[in-house]
Design a protein around this motif. Structure first.
Motif, PDB file in Angstrom:
ATOM      1  N   VAL A   1      -0.837   9.108  13.031  1.00 48.00           N
ATOM      2  CA  VAL A   1      -0.205   9.773  11.743  1.00 48.00           C
ATOM      3  C   VAL A   1       1.226   9.081  11.495  1.00 48.00           C
ATOM      4  CG1 VAL A   1       1.419  11.920  11.588  1.00 48.00           C
ATOM      5  CG2 VAL A   1      -0.637  12.056  12.410  1.00 48.00           C
ATOM      6  N   GLU A   2       2.039   8.269  12.473  1.00 48.20           N
ATOM      7  CA  GLU A   2       3.029   7.555  11.993  1.00 48.20           C
ATOM      8  C   GLU A   2       2.501   6.159  11.060  1.00 48.20           C
ATOM      9  OE1 GLU A   2       5.830   6.871  14.680  1.00 48.20           O
ATOM     10  OE2 GLU A   2       7.494   6.430  13.276  1.00 48.20           O
ATOM     11  N   GLU A   3       1.430   5.784  11.729  1.00 47.83           N
ATOM     12  CA  GLU A   3       1.074   4.420  10.974  1.00 47.83           C
ATOM     13  C   GLU A   3       0.668   4.699   9.578  1.00 47.83           C
ATOM     14  OE1 GLU A   3      -1.743   1.521  12.947  1.00 47.83           O
ATOM     15  OE2 GLU A   3      -1.579   3.074  14.546  1.00 47.83           O
ATOM     16  N   GLY A   4      -0.328   6.008   9.429  1.00 47.49           N
ATOM     17  CA  GLY A   4      -0.501   6.369   8.275  1.00 47.49           C
ATOM     18  C   GLY A   4       0.733   6.640   7.026  1.00 47.49           C
ATOM     19  N   ALA A   5       1.650   7.225   7.582  1.00 45.58           N
ATOM     20  CA  ALA A   5       2.912   7.788   6.936  1.00 45.58           C
ATOM     21  C   ALA A   5       3.589   6.343   6.508  1.00 45.58           C
ATOM     22  CB  ALA A   5       3.811   8.501   7.849  1.00 45.58           C
ATOM     23  N   ILE A   6       4.013   5.223   7.602  1.00 36.71           N
ATOM     24  CA  ILE A   6       4.639   4.211   7.012  1.00 36.71           C
ATOM     25  C   ILE A   6       3.777   3.532   5.968  1.00 36.71           C
ATOM     26  CG2 ILE A   6       5.394   2.116   7.973  1.00 36.71           C
ATOM     27  CD1 ILE A   6       5.898   3.373  10.400  1.00 36.71           C
ATOM     28  N   ALA A   7       2.189   3.425   6.062  1.00 34.73           N
ATOM     29  CA  ALA A   7       1.929   2.782   4.947  1.00 34.73           C
ATOM     30  C   ALA A   7       1.832   3.296   3.726  1.00 34.73           C
ATOM     31  CB  ALA A   7       0.118   2.779   5.486  1.00 34.73           C
ATOM     32  N   TYR A   8       2.059   4.786   3.744  1.00 33.41           N
ATOM     33  CA  TYR A   8       2.115   5.407   2.268  1.00 33.41           C
ATOM     34  C   TYR A   8       3.762   5.116   1.824  1.00 33.41           C
ATOM     35  CZ  TYR A   8      -2.547   6.595   1.556  1.00 33.41           C
ATOM     36  OH  TYR A   8      -3.765   6.572   0.990  1.00 33.41           O
ATOM     37  N   ARG A   9       4.676   5.258   2.777  1.00 30.13           N
ATOM     38  CA  ARG A   9       5.743   4.978   2.151  1.00 30.13           C
ATOM     39  C   ARG A   9       5.920   3.504   1.406  1.00 30.13           C
ATOM     40  NH1 ARG A   9       8.301   9.528   2.221  1.00 30.13           N
ATOM     41  NH2 ARG A   9       8.349   8.919   0.051  1.00 30.13           N
ATOM     42  N   ILE A  10       5.216   2.717   1.973  1.00 30.20           N
ATOM     43  CA  ILE A  10       5.313   1.389   1.381  1.00 30.20           C
ATOM     44  C   ILE A  10       4.524   1.332   0.105  1.00 30.20           C
ATOM     45  CG2 ILE A  10       4.111  -0.814   1.851  1.00 30.20           C
ATOM     46  CD1 ILE A  10       4.795  -0.801   4.669  1.00 30.20           C
ATOM     47  N   ALA A  11       3.404   2.113  -0.058  1.00 28.41           N
ATOM     48  CA  ALA A  11       2.519   2.181  -1.099  1.00 28.41           C
ATOM     49  C   ALA A  11       3.405   2.868  -2.078  1.00 28.41           C
ATOM     50  CB  ALA A  11       1.174   2.836  -0.966  1.00 28.41           C
ATOM     51  N   ALA A  12       3.895   3.900  -1.880  1.00 27.53           N
ATOM     52  CA  ALA A  12       5.055   4.821  -2.826  1.00 27.53           C
ATOM     53  C   ALA A  12       6.121   3.944  -3.352  1.00 27.53           C
ATOM     54  CB  ALA A  12       5.414   5.973  -2.131  1.00 27.53           C
ATOM     55  N   HIS A  13       6.549   3.022  -2.452  1.00 26.15           N
ATOM     56  CA  HIS A  13       7.663   2.155  -3.094  1.00 26.15           C
ATOM     57  C   HIS A  13       7.218   0.968  -3.964  1.00 26.15           C
ATOM     58  CE1 HIS A  13      11.630   0.238  -3.211  1.00 26.15           C
ATOM     59  NE2 HIS A  13      11.156  -0.668  -2.617  1.00 26.15           N
ATOM     60  N   ALA A  14       6.069   0.509  -3.538  1.00 27.10           N
ATOM     61  CA  ALA A  14       5.572  -0.431  -4.365  1.00 27.10           C
ATOM     62  C   ALA A  14       5.259   0.190  -6.037  1.00 27.10           C
ATOM     63  CB  ALA A  14       4.076  -1.049  -3.933  1.00 27.10           C
ATOM     64  N   GLY A  15       4.639   1.213  -5.920  1.00 27.61           N
ATOM     65  CA  GLY A  15       4.336   2.104  -7.345  1.00 27.61           C
ATOM     66  C   GLY A  15       5.839   2.311  -7.718  1.00 27.61           C
ATOM     67  N   ASP A  16       6.907   2.641  -7.150  1.00 24.08           N
ATOM     68  CA  ASP A  16       7.922   3.183  -7.794  1.00 24.08           C
ATOM     69  C   ASP A  16       8.798   2.105  -8.237  1.00 24.08           C
ATOM     70  OD1 ASP A  16       7.808   5.665  -7.307  1.00 24.08           O
ATOM     71  OD2 ASP A  16       8.968   6.117  -5.543  1.00 24.08           O
ATOM     72  N   ILE A  17       8.618   0.777  -7.936  1.00 17.85           N
ATOM     73  CA  ILE A  17       9.565  -0.286  -8.445  1.00 17.85           C
ATOM     74  C   ILE A  17       8.888  -0.342  -9.740  1.00 17.85           C
ATOM     75  CG2 ILE A  17       9.415  -2.910  -8.583  1.00 17.85           C
ATOM     76  CD1 ILE A  17       9.551  -2.724  -5.330  1.00 17.85           C
ATOM     77  N   VAL A  18       7.514  -0.205  -9.943  1.00 20.91           N
ATOM     78  CA  VAL A  18       6.852  -0.149 -11.569  1.00 20.91           C
ATOM     79  C   VAL A  18       7.339   0.863 -12.204  1.00 20.91           C
ATOM     80  CG1 VAL A  18       4.812  -0.152 -12.697  1.00 20.91           C
ATOM     81  CG2 VAL A  18       4.960  -1.647 -10.439  1.00 20.91           C
TER      82      VAL A  18
ATOM     83  N   SER B   1       0.303   5.255  -7.908  1.00 20.72           N
ATOM     84  CA  SER B   1       1.646   5.573  -7.897  1.00 20.72           C
ATOM     85  C   SER B   1       2.141   4.755  -9.003  1.00 20.72           C
ATOM     86  CB  SER B   1       2.460   5.281  -6.798  1.00 20.72           C
ATOM     87  OG  SER B   1       3.753   4.945  -6.920  1.00 20.72           O
ATOM     88  N   ALA B   2       1.880   3.445  -9.228  1.00 17.05           N
ATOM     89  CA  ALA B   2       2.403   2.645 -10.384  1.00 17.05           C
ATOM     90  C   ALA B   2       1.954   2.922 -11.464  1.00 17.05           C
ATOM     91  CB  ALA B   2       2.141   1.109 -10.175  1.00 17.05           C
ATOM     92  N   SER B   3       0.677   3.642 -11.586  1.00 20.24           N
ATOM     93  CA  SER B   3       0.171   4.361 -13.033  1.00 20.24           C
ATOM     94  C   SER B   3       0.363   5.733 -13.281  1.00 20.24           C
ATOM     95  CB  SER B   3      -1.398   4.184 -12.862  1.00 20.24           C
ATOM     96  OG  SER B   3      -2.000   2.999 -12.322  1.00 20.24           O
ATOM     97  N   GLY B   4       1.265   6.414 -12.517  1.00 19.15           N
ATOM     98  CA  GLY B   4       1.855   7.716 -12.829  1.00 19.15           C
ATOM     99  C   GLY B   4       1.558   8.791 -11.690  1.00 19.15           C
ATOM    100  N   ALA B   5       0.755   8.539 -10.623  1.00 20.54           N
ATOM    101  CA  ALA B   5       0.438   9.563  -9.640  1.00 20.54           C
ATOM    102  C   ALA B   5       1.938  10.015  -9.038  1.00 20.54           C
ATOM    103  CB  ALA B   5      -0.489   9.082  -8.527  1.00 20.54           C
ATOM    104  N   ASP B   6       2.102  11.107  -8.849  1.00 22.72           N
ATOM    105  CA  ASP B   6       3.209  11.728  -8.156  1.00 22.72           C
ATOM    106  C   ASP B   6       3.480  11.877  -6.650  1.00 22.72           C
ATOM    107  OD1 ASP B   6       4.290  12.224 -11.124  1.00 22.72           O
ATOM    108  OD2 ASP B   6       2.229  13.194 -11.232  1.00 22.72           O
ATOM    109  N   LEU B   7       2.307  12.533  -6.247  1.00 21.79           N
ATOM    110  CA  LEU B   7       2.177  12.728  -4.796  1.00 21.79           C
ATOM    111  C   LEU B   7       1.033  12.119  -4.039  1.00 21.79           C
ATOM    112  CD1 LEU B   7       3.513  14.304  -2.511  1.00 21.79           C
ATOM    113  CD2 LEU B   7       2.023  16.380  -3.257  1.00 21.79           C
ATOM    114  N   LEU B   8       1.281  11.518  -3.130  1.00 20.17           N
ATOM    115  CA  LEU B   8       0.297  10.506  -2.388  1.00 20.17           C
ATOM    116  C   LEU B   8      -0.034  11.250  -0.930  1.00 20.17           C
ATOM    117  CD1 LEU B   8       1.736   6.952  -2.726  1.00 20.17           C
ATOM    118  CD2 LEU B   8       0.138   8.035  -4.385  1.00 20.17           C
TER     119      LEU B   8
END
Lengths: 429, 429
Positions: A341-358, A317-324
């Motif tokens: 499913v919920e555990e995975g979804a939350i982990a990915y919301r976190i990943a997306a946000h970490a990338g989006d800060i960049v 995400s930080a490098s430019g990926a758009d959909l995880l």
């Protein structure tokens, strides 16, 4: 009318305005990037989803949730519970069902989903051939095209189309010394079909017709990566890159026809190869959206591959990926439960946000600044209610009983936010 | 004799040979890097831990587990359960207790730990002053030095010493517009003490004496980062870097005296600043081991900061960090439960391994290749027993009952490892 065509005519449609508002980016930038294929609205024009979901350059990173039955576990109620989780945490939803009444399941999922729904049409074609024609390889090209059309009519917004895979690439990969030659389920079906029928890829043979169908519904083609690495030791070999090259060529022809197109990416990739994987894909394809599965930087992490792959997803995400595309704790082991499913979804919301800060800077980091501000002031209720999952956070905050001090049960009376600050206030007075 | 002194005399000790065997690196490289301070054995010479733990250049990334009571929750049995988790998953263990009988708790933890144990001695000094002298700031420099000596005598192998913090830096940080001026508990105690007593940092004033004490036990100084950023918006400001500069100077004097020294790092850091944070620290300090807390690339992730920070930890490890201090799901909210300690520990084993694949290559990736090989061959039992957590993986594999097919409940009869491969075998025959 197809959104690319509107954009090319200089029209800023209502959808573009909505994207602009949601993403805090000018409508003209949205329009211009849709022209270039760098931003897409994930939709089926005839069956718009409740949630407007656009991905691409300058927009927040989105998260896809995979759900669906298997031949071993068919439980529609459970899958519809997963839809609720997806509605809460996700941006797009894929129905990867391979067991039970596939038409019924797909329609129920679309009915209950607030998100654009994607499918992998070859699953259904292959399975019906397997069941009714004594083998998965007996489907015809028409069967495949008819199934795509059926999915479009049902309101599917995006489909994984494994058109980058050539027969030659498939055979060479399957005969190679890769640790695992092929791990893509749909890609495997297409590969096997080509070999069994001694024919080129049915998607490639019917590419122009497929583009016409997607154009008619203004739905999205997601070019699958049949030869994505399924082991970190297989990453970025000639097969992965060979398919990416073919895929990049198809991207250009789709955009020429005004069909929105994105590209799917790996898979198992060592951590240090993730950033340049994204850069290479963007360079070769002219910058269309990249939809990555993880990536997963280790092979040994199951049943914690939601965590292991969140590492790769954040870097992507930080490098430019758009959909995880998320992974759940059941990845590599089982169909996931609703909780997984919920555990995975939350982990990915976190990943997306970490990338989006960049990617997006202060615009996105405001959220973090607010949480940190309340944290520093020991405003526990405001801090907790601003977190990614306030309900679960409150449970943890009170797991040993409500703290009897202003601080939490970790530091108690020795909270670092309180003491030195008190001293410095004294000398400042 | 201190291991650095042996190394400088050209002696390859038994410990160096053991490190060489464990880490698959030549004994001479181990010796040479100990001379340079780039590799350290984390130990108290007089009380060696059961597990030999070395960190540094060319060695695998290690994971530290924090445990300990608080003023709010004092439960020695629970903490000793956490020691068992640490013995299973961790490499080093820190007792951060601040509640109950601190001497007793520390000694019990050391007794039950197979790992080198670390402490933050100022906690005890501050708390005893708070309890017996009507305020945390009333401890004397002798109280601090005596407590360090007591911990060394008890067998503590490494201590966080916040010596990089000057009074000037502390005051400026506390008066700054940082989102959260200070988040280090021990650093906060030292800062408050300096201000209250209008005195320079007691660690700095007694630095040479402290070096002598550590030298006597050949124990490790871990230079704390009192001004580490506690919000991503505070990362890499003048306070963090100012303290790092002071710390780097102290590193040189410790190495001159033959005392093993490492440096502690952040904290809350945006994803794109993590790699160069590690590079900068290594450059300034001459490459001594770096012990990072996460880093955590977002501020909003609680109660999933074990996942959020595993992202940062993996990047830090891949960039050269040597010891990763884990975070649990309770971070920012509560003292962790035993289960949360285990969740955090596993997330960090994953992060360390993701980094090590980059740092150490094939030597480490062999594990992944083996798992992937079995995965591709559908050798489920061998695959699962080779994973990071076979027991939990087997539970997930069978969560919907044992699959009735060779594949798993995700793909069932449509497993991608089987079908196309069967087709290609036919044409190869």
């Amino acid at each position: 009318m197809a959104i690319i065509d509107d954009a090319r005519k200089g029209i800023i449609t209502d959808e573009m305005k909505k994207i602009s508002l949601i993403e805090k980016i000018s409508p003209e930038k949205v329009r211009k990037r849709i022209v270039e294929g760098k931003i897409m609205l994930i939709r089926n024009e005839k069956y718009p989803s409740k949630k407007i979901v656009a991905i691409g350059k300058g927009l927040t990173t989105k998260v896809n949730i995979n759900i669906g039955t298997s031949s071993e576990v068919v439980n529609l109620d459970m899958e519809l519970e997963k839809v609720k989780i997806a509605n809460k945490w996700g941006d797009t939803l894929m129905d990867l069902s391979t067991g039970g009444d596939l038409d019924l399941i797909r329609r129920e999922i679309i009915k209950h989903s607030e998100l654009p729904v994607g499918t992998v049409p070859v699953y259904q074609v292959f399975i019906e051939s397997f069941k009714h024609k004594s083998g998965g390889a007996y489907f015809t090209e028409d069967d495949l095209l008819n199934t795509i059309e059926k999915h479009l009519k049902d309101g599917v917004a995006f489909m994984t189309i494994h058109a980058g895979l050539t027969k030659d690439l498939a055979i060479r990969a399957l005969k190679s010394n890769r640790i695992i030659p092929i791990v893509s389920r749909g890609g495997d079906m297409i590969a096997g079909w080509m070999i069994h029928n001694n024919s080129e890829n049915p998607y490639r043979k019917n590419w122009d017709y497929i583009l016409e169908m997607f154009k008619q519904y203004d739905a999205v083609i997601s070019l699958g990566d049949a030869l994505r690495p399924g082991a970190t030791g297989d990453a970025h070999d000639e097969f992965q890159i060979g398919e990416l090259l073919e895929t990049a060529r198809l991207v250009k022809s789709a955009l020429e026809k005004g069909v929105q197109v994105m590209v799917e990416g790996p898979g198992h990739v060592p951590l240090n190869e993730i950033a340049w994987d994204v850069k290479l894909m963007k360079k070769l394809t002219g910058g269309v959206p990249y939809y990555v599965l993880g990536p997963l930087p280790i092979d040994v992490g199951a049943p914690y591959d939601h965590i292991a792959s969140a590492i790769g997803a954040a870097i992507a995400s930080a490098s430019g990926a758009d959909l995880l595309c998320y992974l759940t704790p059941a990845e590599h082991l089982s169909l996931p439960t609703v909780e997984q499913v919920e555990e995975g979804a939350i982990a990915y919301r976190i990943a997306a946000h970490a990338g989006d800060i960049v990617k997006l800077g202060k615009k996105v980091r405001n959220w973090d600044d607010v949480v940190s501000y309340y944290r520093g002031k020991l405003e526990w209720e405001k801090m907790i209610s601003s977190l990614i999952d306030p309900e679960r956070a409150m449970k943890v905050y009170t797991q040993f009983g409500k703290p009897k001090v202003r601080a939490c049960t970790m530091c108690g009376g020795y909270c670092p936010m309180m003491w030195a600050m008190e001293q410095v206030r004294k000398i400042s007075d």
